[in-house]
Design a protein around this motif. Structure first.
Motif, mmCIF file in Angstrom:
data_model
loop_
_atom_site.group_PDB
_atom_site.id
_atom_site.type_symbol
_atom_site.label_atom_id
_atom_site.label_comp_id
_atom_site.label_asym_id
_atom_site.label_seq_id
_atom_site.Cartn_x
_atom_site.Cartn_y
_atom_site.Cartn_z
ATOM 1 N N SER A 171 77.570 57.072 38.799
ATOM 2 C CA SER A 171 77.402 55.185 39.435
ATOM 3 C C SER A 171 75.952 54.863 39.376
ATOM 4 O O SER A 171 75.074 55.389 40.385
ATOM 5 C CB SER A 171 78.828 55.221 40.871
ATOM 6 N N SER A 172 75.308 53.878 39.312
ATOM 7 C CA SER A 172 74.806 53.484 39.157
ATOM 8 C C SER A 172 73.865 53.074 40.576
ATOM 9 O O SER A 172 74.641 51.773 41.340
ATOM 10 C CB SER A 172 73.962 52.208 38.456
ATOM 11 N N PRO A 173 72.983 52.883 41.104
ATOM 12 C CA PRO A 173 71.723 53.326 40.587
ATOM 13 C C PRO A 173 71.931 54.935 40.544
ATOM 14 O O PRO A 173 72.115 55.612 41.790
ATOM 15 C CB PRO A 173 70.188 52.979 41.137
ATOM 16 N N LYS A 217 65.919 47.170 37.222
ATOM 17 C CA LYS A 217 65.858 45.783 39.077
ATOM 18 C C LYS A 217 66.286 47.028 39.622
ATOM 19 O O LYS A 217 65.995 46.723 41.536
ATOM 20 C CB LYS A 217 66.649 44.403 38.937
ATOM 21 N N GLN A 218 66.810 48.598 39.609
ATOM 22 C CA GLN A 218 67.544 49.077 40.656
ATOM 23 C C GLN A 218 66.610 49.990 40.490
ATOM 24 O O GLN A 218 66.957 51.398 41.590
ATOM 25 C CB GLN A 218 68.977 49.750 40.147
ATOM 26 N N VAL A 219 65.662 50.307 39.781
ATOM 27 C CA VAL A 219 65.123 51.649 39.395
ATOM 28 C C VAL A 219 63.465 51.915 40.845
ATOM 29 O O VAL A 219 63.328 53.166 41.093
ATOM 30 C CB VAL A 219 63.989 51.931 38.243
ATOM 31 N N ILE A 220 63.642 50.804 40.944
ATOM 32 C CA ILE A 220 62.497 50.674 42.702
ATOM 33 C C ILE A 220 62.929 49.839 43.469
ATOM 34 O O ILE A 220 63.009 48.411 43.093
ATOM 35 C CB ILE A 220 60.976 50.192 42.663
ATOM 36 N N ALA A 221 63.403 50.709 44.433
ATOM 37 C CA ALA A 221 63.817 49.096 45.506
ATOM 38 C C ALA A 221 63.184 48.039 45.796
ATOM 39 O O ALA A 221 61.733 48.296 45.750
ATOM 40 C CB ALA A 221 64.224 49.849 47.463
ATOM 41 N N HIS A 230 68.578 60.734 37.170
ATOM 42 C CA HIS A 230 70.293 60.025 36.030
ATOM 43 C C HIS A 230 69.923 61.120 34.507
ATOM 44 O O HIS A 230 71.097 61.435 33.981
ATOM 45 C CB HIS A 230 70.316 59.071 35.278
ATOM 46 N N VAL A 231 68.982 61.706 33.848
ATOM 47 C CA VAL A 231 69.285 63.210 33.176
ATOM 48 C C VAL A 231 69.675 63.544 33.428
ATOM 49 O O VAL A 231 70.226 64.262 32.396
ATOM 50 C CB VAL A 231 67.544 63.001 32.932
ATOM 51 N N THR A 249 74.494 54.158 34.005
ATOM 52 C CA THR A 249 72.564 54.005 34.398
ATOM 53 C C THR A 249 72.561 53.167 35.031
ATOM 54 O O THR A 249 72.411 51.804 34.564
ATOM 55 C CB THR A 249 71.970 54.747 32.964
ATOM 56 N N PRO A 250 70.747 53.088 35.768
ATOM 57 C CA PRO A 250 70.679 51.568 36.858
ATOM 58 C C PRO A 250 69.709 50.738 35.651
ATOM 59 O O PRO A 250 69.577 51.304 35.016
ATOM 60 C CB PRO A 250 69.422 52.614 37.650
ATOM 61 N N ASN A 251 70.100 49.151 35.896
ATOM 62 C CA ASN A 251 69.306 48.134 35.219
ATOM 63 C C ASN A 251 67.932 48.224 35.905
ATOM 64 O O ASN A 251 67.661 48.791 36.935
ATOM 65 C CB ASN A 251 69.827 47.003 34.812
#
Lengths: 76, 434
Positions: free
Chosen positions: B432-434, B361-365, B421-422, B357-359
């Motif tokens: 692979s994240s994000p 900082k990767q949720v919004i560019a 991701h859900v 899953t994304p960390n």
């Protein structure tokens, strides 16, 4: 002398959120069944409690004199 | 063994705060559109119906919407105050709030008092329900600190703001014989200085040290500001109600000095942060604090130079600095911490395999948030310029609308990231994240 289960200590004070939570969850992944984890945190981790309760861990929180918190985590 | 389901409800489902955040920026777009339709004269005076309508689209549609969403998240997390049935509560609050704001704006711009009055019931329902539930949840709060005190004060100020607003609307519609300018001033005193001011300050005590890694705010400051902010709007109201000029002026001066001290302290703490890396929220907060200082300076100038205080531009400049510069910059910046954190937290709670899953900082560019920060700063400068020069009116609204639309798109991308991701986690697909 009592035989306390082995305890691992994670000092997550001084880390940027959500790193303290991230490190705690990482440590839980490798926690042995008989082991306990003591996490030192800069503030009371209400979001961590929610996750621990959901994942079935037991916890005990102690407020430290310097304003930080120690959370002891284990499984029954 | 604890009761997992019950305790996890301490934190509301992600959809509860997010539904407030996702719609809020679009009320900002609506405010810009409405002013554009009304034309440049709408910025000629604070009493212009379109300016009043746009102000309420911003204060209720954008700011209160975000603040209610954030409080519904923060009360359980920061204060340990659980909200019962957060999902139902969100349904009780959000639709009437949206309906009420739109009716209010329509009633003002169209000059139709029956529509204005129709807005009052849904607004009262949404806002009083929220204040009631939040205060009763906080009565049982586990934690006690300056932020909790400030949240209580801010909620009480919101209740007063709404009550005064209802009364002002009735008066505007000719249903009472009360003096409208006095009523409107007291209403906005409690709304701007009380509800918005106290809440941003109180939340800053927690989030600036927490997310920007600064030393904590000095205890002497948080204590004295607490007293000042509790007493300040009250003294201002008394002064304004009984036309005691010395009390009104004295209180506003002390209040602005208090806010300026808070802004200067925040900027100083931010210079002392332990990890001096570039951070988007920090950038927004700096704009917020500089705007807060600037609004104090503009107020002070009015006291020294009576022609400035007499100018219809002064309240507009103050309003833009306070609402768009101070309050919205702080909220806009915080959304870029709160929303990625919520996405990250709710994905973590499903115990995904490491690295899938994304960390945060990767949720919004990051490029998108940086671009929006620049648009926001440009909009703020253009809006201030438009108070003086008509040719900046349309460019200011265009850039302002663009900035709000960018926030809307950025928050939507966070929600999409969560959904993706859900879905992958529920299908057991390693992602692979994000």
């Amino acid at each position: 002398m009592t035989n306390l289960p082995p305890e691992r200590i994670l000092d997550a004070r001084g880390l940027e959120p959500p790193e303290p939570l991230e490190r705690t969850l990482e440590a839980l992944d490798t926690l042995q069944p008989a082991e306990r984890l003591r996490v030192l945190l800069p503030r009371e981790p209400f979001p961590l409690y929610a996750i621990l309760d959901r994942w079935g861990y037991r916890r005990q929180t102690e407020a430290l004199p310097d304003g930080s918190f120690a959370v002891l985590i284990w499984r029954d | 063994m604890a009761l997992p389901g019950l305790l996890f409800e301490q934190a509301p489902p992600i959809s509860v705060p997010l539904r407030f955040f996702l719609v809020a920026p679009w009320f900002g777009v609506a405010a810009a559109l409405m002013l554009a339709l009304a034309g440049p004269d709408s910025l000629a005076s604070r009493w212009d119906p379109s300016a009043v309508a746009a102000t309420h689209l911003l204060t209720l549609g954008v700011l209160a919407m975000c603040m209610i969403g954030a409080l519904m998240q923060m009360l359980p997390v920061v204060a340990g105050a659980a909200l019962t049935r957060p999902n139902r509560l969100a349904w009780l609050i959000q639709p009437p709030l949206m309906l009420g704001v739109l009716l209010l704006a329509w009633g003002f711009t169209a000059g139709r008092t029956e529509i204005l009055l129709a807005a009052l019931a849904p607004l009262a329902l949404a806002l009083f329900a929220f204040v009631g539930v939040a205060l009763s949840a906080m009565a049982s709060a586990a934690a006690k600190n300056a932020t909790i005190t400030a949240m209580r004060l801010a909620l009480a100020a919101l209740a007063l703001t709404v009550s005064l607003g209802l009364l002002a609307a009735w008066t505007y519609a000719g249903r009472t014989g009360l003096p409208l300018p006095t009523l409107a001033d007291i209403h906005l005193g409690w709304g701007l200085l009380g509800w918005i001011g106290i809440l941003v300050v109180g939340v800053a005590y927690q989030v600036v040290p927490m997310f920007q890694m600064t030393p904590p705010y000095p205890l002497a400051l948080t204590r004295s500001l607490g007293w000042l902010m509790a007493g300040g709007p009250a003294a201002f109201s008394l002064g304004r109600s009984f036309e005691l000029e010395w009390l009104t002026r004295g209180t506003t001066m002390i209040l602005f000095a208090g806010f300026a001290l808070f802004a200067a302290t925040t900027l100083r703490l931010q210079r002392q942060r332990r990890r001096p890396l570039p951070d988007i929220t920090l950038r927004f907060w700096r704009v917020a604090m500089v705007s807060l200082l600037a609004s104090g300076a503009v107020w002070l100038l009015g006291l020294i130079a009576p022609p400035i205080a007499a100018s219809p531009r002064q309240p507009l400049v103050l309003g833009i600095l306070w609402l768009m510069g101070f309050a919205w910059s702080a909220v806009n910046g915080m959304l870029y911490k709160i929303v990625p954190f919520l996405v990250w937290l709710h994905l973590q709670s499903q115990r995904p395999p490491r690295g899938t899953t994304p960390n945060m900082k990767q949720v919004i560019a990051e490029t998108a948030t940086r671009r929006q920060a620049l648009t926001h700063e440009t909009a703020l400068i253009l809006l201030l310029a438009a108070c003086f020069l008509r040719q900046f009116f349309y460019p200011a609204l265009l850039v302002g609308a663009l900035s709000f639309a960018q926030v809307g798109a950025n928050l939507l991308s966070a929600w999409r990231c969560y959904r993706l991701h859900v879905r992958r986690l529920s299908q057991g697909v390693p992602a692979s994240s994000p």
